[in-house]
Design an enzyme around this catalytic site. Structure first.
Site, PDB file in Angstrom:
ATOM      1  N   ASN A 299     -10.548  -2.854  -6.592  1.00  0.00           N
ATOM      2  CA  ASN A 299      -9.576  -2.034  -7.319  1.00  0.00           C
ATOM      3  C   ASN A 299     -10.243  -1.733  -8.818  1.00  0.00           C
ATOM      4  O   ASN A 299      -9.949  -0.970  -9.508  1.00  0.00           O
ATOM      5  CB  ASN A 299      -8.314  -2.589  -7.494  1.00  0.00           C
ATOM      6  CG  ASN A 299      -7.359  -2.477  -6.339  1.00  0.00           C
ATOM      7  OD1 ASN A 299      -6.432  -3.329  -6.070  1.00  0.00           O
ATOM      8  ND2 ASN A 299      -7.717  -1.452  -5.372  1.00  0.00           N
TER       9      ASN A 299
ATOM     10  N   ASP B 274       0.690  -1.253  -0.040  1.00  0.00           N
ATOM     11  CA  ASP B 274       0.044   0.168  -0.067  1.00  0.00           C
ATOM     12  C   ASP B 274       0.908   1.318  -0.045  1.00  0.00           C
ATOM     13  O   ASP B 274       1.887   1.209   0.347  1.00  0.00           O
ATOM     14  CB  ASP B 274      -0.891   0.029   1.128  1.00  0.00           C
ATOM     15  CG  ASP B 274      -2.235   0.917   1.183  1.00  0.00           C
ATOM     16  OD1 ASP B 274      -2.432   1.541   0.119  1.00  0.00           O
ATOM     17  OD2 ASP B 274      -2.864   1.227   2.030  1.00  0.00           O
TER      18      ASP B 274
END
Ligand code: FPP
Length: 250
Positions: free
Chosen positions: A72, A24
Site C-alpha cells: 500500500n 476491500d
C-alpha cells in the site's frame, strides 16, 4: 432478513475462533458517490466498528483486520498520509470503547516502518489494552505474508547458526512460533469484501485450513448482518482437514 433473525440462527458453540478480514472496496465505494478515495477509507471505520462489535457480542475471540499492506506504500502519497492519520485518529478515538468492552489491541506487521505518530498511538493502544481478555483485535499494519515468512525464516536460520536449533527440529509449530501471529490461533474464516477473489499476500501460512468467504459488499457498507451471513455460511460448510466426509461425520 433482519439482523436479529440471522443472529439467532448462529450456533454459538461452533463460532470460528478467529476471523480474518480483507477490508476491500473503499475506493470504489467513494468513486460511486463521486468522492475521493479517502472518503471511502473514512467511511470504512464504521464497518470496522460494526465487525468488531459484532464479533465481541457473539464471542469470537480473535479478529484480524488487514488495514495496510506493505504494497500500500505505492499508493499516492496523499492517500498514504490520509490512511496513517485515519489510523491515529481511529485508534485514539476508539481506545475507550476497547477498554469499556474489554478488548485487547494487537498488531502484526513491520511496525518500525510506520510514521512515528501512527506507531506511537498504536503502541499506546496496545499497552493500554494489554490486560483485556474478552476479545483480541489484531491490526495487520505494514503487513504482508511474504515479509512475515521471510523475517521468520531469518530468525530460525540465526538460531540454527548459533546452534540453538537443529534443522531436523524445525517443524510446523516452530515455524508458527516465528511468525507475527505467534500465540494466536489460525483464522478459521477469512472474509474479503468487494468481490475480489484473492488472498493478496495475507496470512498465507495461517489460512491453510481457513474457509474463504467472498462477498460483493464494499467494505464501507459492511454491517453486522453481513458478518452473520458469513458466519452462517461458515457453519454450513463441512470442514474436512484432508479427511473424507464420512470420517468427519463419524
Ligand atoms: C482497501 O480498499 C482498504 C484499505 C487499503 C484500507 C482500510 C482501512 C480502513 C478501513 C481505515 C481504518 C482501519 C482501522 C483498522 C482503524 P481499497 O482502497 O483498495 O478500495 P478499492 O479496491 O475499491 O480501490
Amino acid at each position: 432478513m433482519s439482523d436479529s433473525n440471522l443472529k439467532d440462527k448462529i450456533d454459538l458453540n461452533r463460532l470460528p475462533k478467529h476471523i480474518a478480514t480483507i477490508m476491500d472496496g473503499n475506493g470504489r465505494w467513494a468513486k460511486s458517490k463521486g468522492k475521493v478515495r479517502v472518503f471511502g477509507h473514512k467511511n470504512g471505520v464504521k464497518a470496522v466498528r460494526e465487525i468488531t462489535e459484532g464479533c465481541a457480542e457473539l464471542g469470537v475471540p480473535y479478529l484480524t483486520l488487514y488495514a495496510f499492506s506493505t504494497e500500500n506504500w505505492q499508493r499516492p502519497k496523499l492517500e498514504v498520509n490520509a490512511l496513517m492519520s485515519l489510523l491515529v485518529n481511529t485508534i485514539e478515538s476508539e481506545i475507550k470503547t476497547l477498554q469499556d468492552n474489554n478488548i485487547k489491541l494487537q498488531a502484526i506487521g513491520d511496525i518500525s516502518k510506520l510514521p512515528e505518530k501512527t506507531r506511537n498511538s498504536l503502541l499506546r493502544g496496545i499497552e493500554d489494552t494489554r490486560n483485556n481478555t474478552r476479545m483480541t483485535l489484531i491490526l495487520a499494519l505494514n503487513y504482508s505474508s511474504r515479509w512475515e515468512l521471510t523475517q521468520g525464516m531469518q530468525r530460525i536460520a540465526e538460531k540454527v547458526s548459533r546452534d540453538e536449533l537443529k534443522p531436523a527440529d524445525i517443524n510446523e509449530h516452530v515455524i508458527s512460533e516465528h511468525l507475527a501471529t505467534q500465540g494466536i490461533p489460525d483464522p478459521e474464516l477469512m472474509i474479503r469484501t468487494s468481490g475480489e477473489l484473492r488472498i493478496s499476500n495475507y496470512l498465507l501460512w495461517q489460512l491453510a485450513y481457513a474457509e474463504l468467504y467472498f462477498t460483493e459488499v464494499l467494505w464501507p457498507d459492511f454491517r453486522k448482518e453481513n458478518l452473520y451471513q458469513a458466519i452462517l455460511d461458515f457453519q454450513g460448510r463441512e470442514r474436512r482437514f484432508g479427511k473424507t466426509g464420512e470420517q468427519v461425520v463419524s
